[in-house]
Design an enzyme around this catalytic site. Sequence first.
Site, short mmCIF file in Angstrom:
data_model
loop_
_atom_site.label_atom_id
_atom_site.label_comp_id
_atom_site.label_asym_id
_atom_site.label_seq_id
_atom_site.Cartn_x
_atom_site.Cartn_y
_atom_site.Cartn_z
N GLY A 182 -0.34 4.49 0.20
CA GLY A 182 -1.00 5.69 0.71
C GLY A 182 -0.16 6.29 1.83
O GLY A 182 0.99 5.91 2.03
N LEU A 183 -0.77 7.21 2.57
CA LEU A 183 -0.02 7.90 3.62
C LEU A 183 0.60 6.95 4.63
O LEU A 183 1.77 7.08 4.98
CB LEU A 183 -0.96 8.84 4.39
CG LEU A 183 -1.15 10.25 3.86
CD1 LEU A 183 -1.93 11.05 4.88
CD2 LEU A 183 0.19 10.91 3.58
N LEU A 203 -6.40 11.63 8.05
CA LEU A 203 -5.04 11.86 7.55
C LEU A 203 -4.06 11.76 8.71
O LEU A 203 -2.96 11.24 8.56
CB LEU A 203 -4.95 13.24 6.88
CG LEU A 203 -5.64 13.37 5.53
CD1 LEU A 203 -5.61 14.81 5.04
CD2 LEU A 203 -4.99 12.46 4.49
N GLU A 209 -6.03 3.26 7.47
CA GLU A 209 -7.47 2.96 7.56
C GLU A 209 -7.72 1.47 7.74
O GLU A 209 -8.73 1.08 8.29
CB GLU A 209 -8.20 3.49 6.32
CG GLU A 209 -9.72 3.39 6.46
CD GLU A 209 -10.48 4.00 5.29
OE1 GLU A 209 -9.90 4.82 4.56
OE2 GLU A 209 -11.67 3.67 5.14
N ARG A 256 -15.41 8.50 13.42
CA ARG A 256 -14.18 9.28 13.26
C ARG A 256 -14.52 10.76 13.10
O ARG A 256 -15.44 11.11 12.38
CB ARG A 256 -13.42 8.80 12.04
CG ARG A 256 -12.22 9.65 11.69
CD ARG A 256 -11.43 9.07 10.56
NE ARG A 256 -12.08 9.14 9.26
CZ ARG A 256 -12.22 10.25 8.55
NH1 ARG A 256 -11.79 11.40 9.02
NH2 ARG A 256 -12.82 10.21 7.37
N GLY A 262 1.31 3.69 4.38
CA GLY A 262 2.35 2.85 3.80
C GLY A 262 3.62 3.63 3.54
O GLY A 262 4.73 3.17 3.83
N GLY A 309 0.83 -1.21 0.00
CA GLY A 309 0.00 0.00 0.00
C GLY A 309 0.86 1.25 0.00
O GLY A 309 1.77 1.38 0.81
N ARG A 336 -20.17 13.54 11.82
CA ARG A 336 -20.72 13.00 10.58
C ARG A 336 -21.85 12.02 10.79
O ARG A 336 -22.83 12.02 10.03
CB ARG A 336 -19.59 12.34 9.79
CG ARG A 336 -18.59 13.38 9.33
CD ARG A 336 -17.37 12.77 8.71
NE ARG A 336 -16.49 13.84 8.27
CZ ARG A 336 -15.31 13.65 7.71
NH1 ARG A 336 -14.86 12.42 7.55
NH2 ARG A 336 -14.57 14.67 7.33
N HIS A 366 -18.17 6.09 3.50
CA HIS A 366 -16.96 6.90 3.44
C HIS A 366 -15.72 6.28 4.07
O HIS A 366 -14.66 6.24 3.46
CB HIS A 366 -17.26 8.25 4.09
CG HIS A 366 -16.14 9.22 4.03
ND1 HIS A 366 -15.53 9.57 2.85
CD2 HIS A 366 -15.50 9.94 4.99
CE1 HIS A 366 -14.58 10.45 3.09
NE2 HIS A 366 -14.53 10.68 4.39
#
Lengths: 257, 210, 580
Positions: free
Chosen positions: C11-12, C391, C375, C385, C14, C9, C284, C351
């Site tokens: 993303g951030l 992030l 995530e 969350r 990884g 992965g 949310r 989401h």
Amino acid sequence: MRNEEKYITFKIKRRDKPESTPYWEEFRIPYKPNMNVVSSLMEIRKNPVNASGHKVNPVVFECNCYEEVCGACTMIINGTPRQACSALIDEIIGKHGMERPITLQPLTKFPVIRDLMVDRQIMFDYLKKVKAWIPVDGSFGLGRGPRYDERKRSAAYQISRCMTCGCCAEACPSFNERSDFMGPHVFSQVKMFNMHPLGLMQKEDRLKAIMSHGGIQDCGNAQNCVRVCPKSIPLTRSIAELNLDVNLLAIKRIFKW
Amino acid sequence: MAKEKEHLHSDFYIRRFHSILGIIPIGIFLCLHLTLNSAAIIGPEAWASVINGMRSMPFIILAEITLIALPILFHAIYGTYVVYVSDMHFLQYQYLNNWMYILQRVTAIITLIFVIYHVIFVRIITETTMDVMAAMANVLQTPLGFVLELIGVWSAIYHFSNGLFTFLITWGVLHGERIQKLFSFLTMMLCAALCLLSLIILIRIAMMPI
Amino acid sequence: MNPKAVVVGGGLAGLMSTIKLVERGIAVDLISLVPVKRSHSVCAQGGINAALNTKGEGDSVDQHFYDTIYGGDFLASQPPVRGMVDAAPELIYTFDRMGANFTRTEEGLLDLRLFGGVKKRRTVFAGATTGQQLEYTLDEQVRRHEDSGKVTKYEGWEFLKAVIDGEGVCRGCIAQNLATMEIRVFRADVVIIATGGAGVIYGKSTNSSINTGSAASIVYQQGAAYANAEFIQIHPTAMLGDDKTRLMSESARGEGGRVWTYKDGKPWYFLEEMYPGYGNLVPRDIASRAIHKVCVEMGLGIDGKNQVYLDLSHLDKDFLERRLGGIIEIYEKFHGDDPKKVPMKIYPGIHYFMGGVHVNWHHMTSIPGLFAAGECDYMYHGANRLGANSLLSAAYSGTVCGPAAADYIAGLGKLAAEEDGSLYETYRQKEVAYDDYVRKLNGDENPFVLHQEMGELMTRNVGIVRYNKDLTAADGELQRFMERWHRLAMVDSNVYSNQTVMFVKQLKNMMELARVITISALNRDESRGAHYKPEFPERNDKDYLKTTKAFYTADGPRFEWEEVNTSLLEPVKRTYGGSK
């Protein structure tokens, strides 16, 4: 009134694997409001039958975020390189009518993997070549970062949205298999890092990199790049501004100024 | 990191040299050439005296070789390579700058052929000034000859004018879109003016009694 | 012999894990489905939270901690959350030094904006494309390490299995090239799964097409516990679309956007009326339920459809362009209307997965040597969350996971490189055989159609509002889907770059995870955070202040409850009604 009788046609340039010959194939799918090219390709995948009614392999394409921030689904749609997710069908048929097939082709400046999927690795390699990063001492905490003038910062922000999607390189006449030109996106990245209060310290290293083989000198000012950029990045301005920087550096280097 | 070799890549310097030669001296020479030849508008005698005056200057051959022939040779050879590595996207991108880019390369090739012909014609196969004038007039009096000469001259003029515009970008003078548009317009005006001037000159030569 | 890590992965989480491992001198093989720069982290819009307290509002790390735990309805284990909020300011500064393009104040400092579920400005942002900027920043740093040979990227590869030895220790993984379809072994001393959420299970979501949860599901099927699967955030403001629901950032409300619909012919700002304390900036889960109530129960959706307005048109145009340009552009491009002039039409969309692979505080899963971050882990958000904490948790978990993995390697007796090859070859051959099975599926069902059916089922039965009878029905249906999976048609006969083969494998994994989600939701007879059951409308701490842990068995998931560490904050009732 229902739209059942309405169909849209796609004419897709396909290729089974990198070394095989490309061919065109047509697909017809039922029209629905608010479709885009990606959702249409997903529709084809659910019922992979071509316009002549033959069962065929689903069209292979790249797509990821669906909202034009990842850059994956870039292809040539009716002759223009752009992201397929934001290519709205209503907009296209509004311009060309329902009858004219929508043509989809893979980008031509990169090796095709299959169908509409290409390999854009070279764009990332060029980012390596120009050292498009800030060489921090480490990812550990070292206190507050530098202050940064918001006006400059927001100019850099425009550039920082570059997705490395390849539209600019596709439209650039100097970016092709006969030349090693790095492509327009690279120079804006260099410009952006050279603007940053810390990146400024390695300014010369990046300038030297874009003065090497395939560098900024190969830009021929056709300026297609800036027209096709989906993020309206001022690619030609970056090149022009860097031209001044590299010329000054060249004079400095020649004459050991 | 520290041990990274200081290495001057020749590409950049050659391309910049190519760019500068296009203006100094080649562009300047083109303007001078057109200015001197505009004496033809007055008449054959005025034209002859200007050309004879030029030809009688000391070391003119040396100047012609070092200031004109060699720069053009370099510009042409490297320029041909530049044309070779350029794609021509004719139909896909209908933007003005793209057309200017394509035209720059098309006129490069035309100008190259024209210059070779022109040099052979006026400097090698013809001897005296009067011979040149007569031969020129002769060519220009046929419609085909006139049109070909005009295409050659106008190609050179466009190539110079648009070259001046891109020169200003290449040398980091014009940055933003608006200033570039303005200078693109100004250099095209220059192009139009020079084209008009050259047209008048050619008409005047064509009208000269042989 | 040198130690090696595999990070799955890009993303951030990884990328941050990769950077941390490299800084500890460990070579990394980075496996990613897509070029890492295209990872789903780029879709995050609004910002990243850190109590920088630069607005003179007296914000503090304590307050950030409280808001996060309270917002998560006290289901998050508290000490790791405390670690995260403590580290947040320094983490932001690190990003800033790396060149992340954060929006500034006139003084040249990081600007902050307001976000949901909080009352103080705490969200650092880069226009409305914060995730993109953070992802690119780490991508650049990793490219630098790649350039110096410390990282090898395998982009366009899919994780297929973790290799687990006889002692139950993870020794590497098997992955497949998406172009050549080659299946190969990656020996490694640690494997870090940082593969994000699983929104694709729901068909349409705000997630990217790569967010199938396949990798997380695989390690779950290999024995790793999966926790809190029932907690799935439904973002209140997403654009409806044919292919996905596109996120309209919470920052739209943070910057002054108002949510309304017509009631009795007049605009009704129902969030402001129902929750005067927080107004449009309630968390949310609460906003989503309110919109659901207004549309589905009261029938007051715009044009009689399930949609309400998110209105920015009363705000200054330059301000909007500068602060929210990214999302305004998305709405304009995909919908045609200009949100600066007309209100946007939105509805809640799937989401974020608060749940995920169960990990200890060092991000190691129940399988030694196998780590999870971002995530796809379960640790920081409890039952709901807070906006702009994702992030943060993604990046922060990488800063914990990377060094913890390096420590783990330091304590190993024998490296994967010294292992004999037969273990790996057995695993590889199993995957080759499975690939062959999938290729030869010759039933009559189209896999993409079956996926659509599953998405619709999950959205209908395991969505905003949950009833036990629907959940039971969904589980039954999912089991039938799993039988139908064997009757799929392999619609693509090409041997090269066969996306259908990969999708069919992912679909199987999605189904396994969908069952975990559904049964987890069924088991929890209370309402907490994003998990809402009208039959059990109250939170029940006595029975359910516990983490759901699912374990794979051939007959379906087996469940355990785990106590939640509430050592730092006493649980109180969560309400956003009053004025604070």
